[in-house]
Design an enzyme around this catalytic site. Sequence first.
Site, PDB file in Angstrom:
ATOM      1  N   GLY A  45      63.635  32.549  37.724  1.00  0.00           N
ATOM      2  CA  GLY A  45      63.629  32.954  39.126  1.00  0.00           C
ATOM      3  C   GLY A  45      64.922  32.516  39.788  1.00  0.00           C
ATOM      4  O   GLY A  45      65.510  31.501  39.383  1.00  0.00           O
ATOM      5  N   GLN A  50      70.888  30.388  46.221  1.00  0.00           N
ATOM      6  CA  GLN A  50      71.321  29.633  45.044  1.00  0.00           C
ATOM      7  C   GLN A  50      72.635  30.138  44.467  1.00  0.00           C
ATOM      8  O   GLN A  50      73.219  29.494  43.592  1.00  0.00           O
ATOM      9  CB  GLN A  50      70.248  29.687  43.952  1.00  0.00           C
ATOM     10  CG  GLN A  50      68.982  28.954  44.339  1.00  0.00           C
ATOM     11  CD  GLN A  50      67.999  28.958  43.201  1.00  0.00           C
ATOM     12  OE1 GLN A  50      67.280  29.923  43.010  1.00  0.00           O
ATOM     13  NE2 GLN A  50      67.987  27.901  42.420  1.00  0.00           N
ATOM     14  N   CYS A  92      64.364  23.415  38.926  1.00  0.00           N
ATOM     15  CA  CYS A  92      65.114  24.360  39.758  1.00  0.00           C
ATOM     16  C   CYS A  92      66.536  24.428  39.221  1.00  0.00           C
ATOM     17  O   CYS A  92      67.126  23.384  38.920  1.00  0.00           O
ATOM     18  CB  CYS A  92      65.110  23.866  41.206  1.00  0.00           C
ATOM     19  SG  CYS A  92      66.046  24.923  42.330  1.00  0.00           S
ATOM     20  N   LEU A  93      67.082  25.632  39.129  1.00  0.00           N
ATOM     21  CA  LEU A  93      68.458  25.788  38.623  1.00  0.00           C
ATOM     22  C   LEU A  93      69.451  25.021  39.497  1.00  0.00           C
ATOM     23  O   LEU A  93      70.508  24.624  39.026  1.00  0.00           O
ATOM     24  CB  LEU A  93      68.851  27.267  38.579  1.00  0.00           C
ATOM     25  CG  LEU A  93      68.107  28.146  37.569  1.00  0.00           C
ATOM     26  CD1 LEU A  93      68.566  29.593  37.703  1.00  0.00           C
ATOM     27  CD2 LEU A  93      68.323  27.644  36.146  1.00  0.00           C
ATOM     28  N   HIS A 134      57.931  29.122  44.788  1.00  0.00           N
ATOM     29  CA  HIS A 134      59.207  28.404  44.674  1.00  0.00           C
ATOM     30  C   HIS A 134      60.356  29.237  45.277  1.00  0.00           C
ATOM     31  O   HIS A 134      61.162  28.716  46.052  1.00  0.00           O
ATOM     32  CB  HIS A 134      59.452  28.101  43.185  1.00  0.00           C
ATOM     33  CG  HIS A 134      60.712  27.356  42.884  1.00  0.00           C
ATOM     34  ND1 HIS A 134      60.714  26.065  42.368  1.00  0.00           N
ATOM     35  CD2 HIS A 134      62.023  27.693  42.993  1.00  0.00           C
ATOM     36  CE1 HIS A 134      61.965  25.664  42.206  1.00  0.00           C
ATOM     37  NE2 HIS A 134      62.774  26.633  42.560  1.00  0.00           N
ATOM     38  N   GLU A 135      60.394  30.535  44.933  1.00  0.00           N
ATOM     39  CA  GLU A 135      61.500  31.379  45.416  1.00  0.00           C
ATOM     40  C   GLU A 135      61.366  31.678  46.911  1.00  0.00           C
ATOM     41  O   GLU A 135      62.365  31.708  47.628  1.00  0.00           O
ATOM     42  CB  GLU A 135      61.595  32.678  44.607  1.00  0.00           C
ATOM     43  CG  GLU A 135      61.814  32.497  43.105  1.00  0.00           C
ATOM     44  CD  GLU A 135      62.930  31.522  42.734  1.00  0.00           C
ATOM     45  OE1 GLU A 135      63.908  31.384  43.495  1.00  0.00           O
ATOM     46  OE2 GLU A 135      62.806  30.863  41.687  1.00  0.00           O
ATOM     47  N   HIS A 138      62.664  28.781  48.771  1.00  0.00           N
ATOM     48  CA  HIS A 138      64.134  28.777  48.821  1.00  0.00           C
ATOM     49  C   HIS A 138      64.649  29.567  50.028  1.00  0.00           C
ATOM     50  O   HIS A 138      65.596  29.162  50.689  1.00  0.00           O
ATOM     51  CB  HIS A 138      64.721  29.438  47.563  1.00  0.00           C
ATOM     52  CG  HIS A 138      65.036  28.477  46.452  1.00  0.00           C
ATOM     53  ND1 HIS A 138      65.896  27.414  46.608  1.00  0.00           N
ATOM     54  CD2 HIS A 138      64.640  28.449  45.155  1.00  0.00           C
ATOM     55  CE1 HIS A 138      65.997  26.762  45.452  1.00  0.00           C
ATOM     56  NE2 HIS A 138      65.242  27.360  44.555  1.00  0.00           N
TER      57      HIS A 138
HETATM   58 ZN   LIG Z   1      64.823  26.766  42.655  1.00  0.00          ZN
END
Ligand SMILES: [Zn+2]
Length: 169
Positions: A45, A50, A92-93, A134-135, A138
């Site tokens: 995701g 990000q 998370c990236l 989660h997204e 963000h």
């Molecule tokens: Zn994330």
Amino acid sequence: MIYPIVKYGDPVLEKPAATITKFDDELRQLVDDMFESMYAAHGVGLAAPQIGISKRIAVIDVTFKEDPEAKIVLVNPEIIHVEGRITSNEGCLSIPEFREKVTRARKVTARGQNLKGETFEVTGEELLARALLHETDHLNGKLYISHISALKRDMMKRKIRKMVKAGEW
Ligand SMILES: [Zn+2]
């Protein structure tokens, strides 16, 4: 084009992103680039902040390229229904090398727009439910670490500060 992933500490990750009003070629290109950037970073995701773009767009593929039908593009998403509770490891990236147990809803329905601007709903369970939450978080400037204990969060922040100082972040 593959964008570098913005890491925790960059203010773009902690401010609400802007609503999309134009459904044009530029948006389609951005979504293509987001999938490419997400796969390059081995994620399932990715939200536009990000990659440093404060707009309400997220892409998800919990099958990681296995099933082309599983690719989800969410423009201006909101969570409209949540059900149950489940605790699972989450990462998370933008906060690489860390994972924490997070309790979230087990089943989630999100409403958003597609690339044509049409409204649709998507319901997911477990990993997909987690990704939808989660997204969407963000896009509201919220990171998963806001769902863990203050003690764990402070420990994580301390470690990150050390890594920043050492030039490892
Ligand atoms: Zn994330």
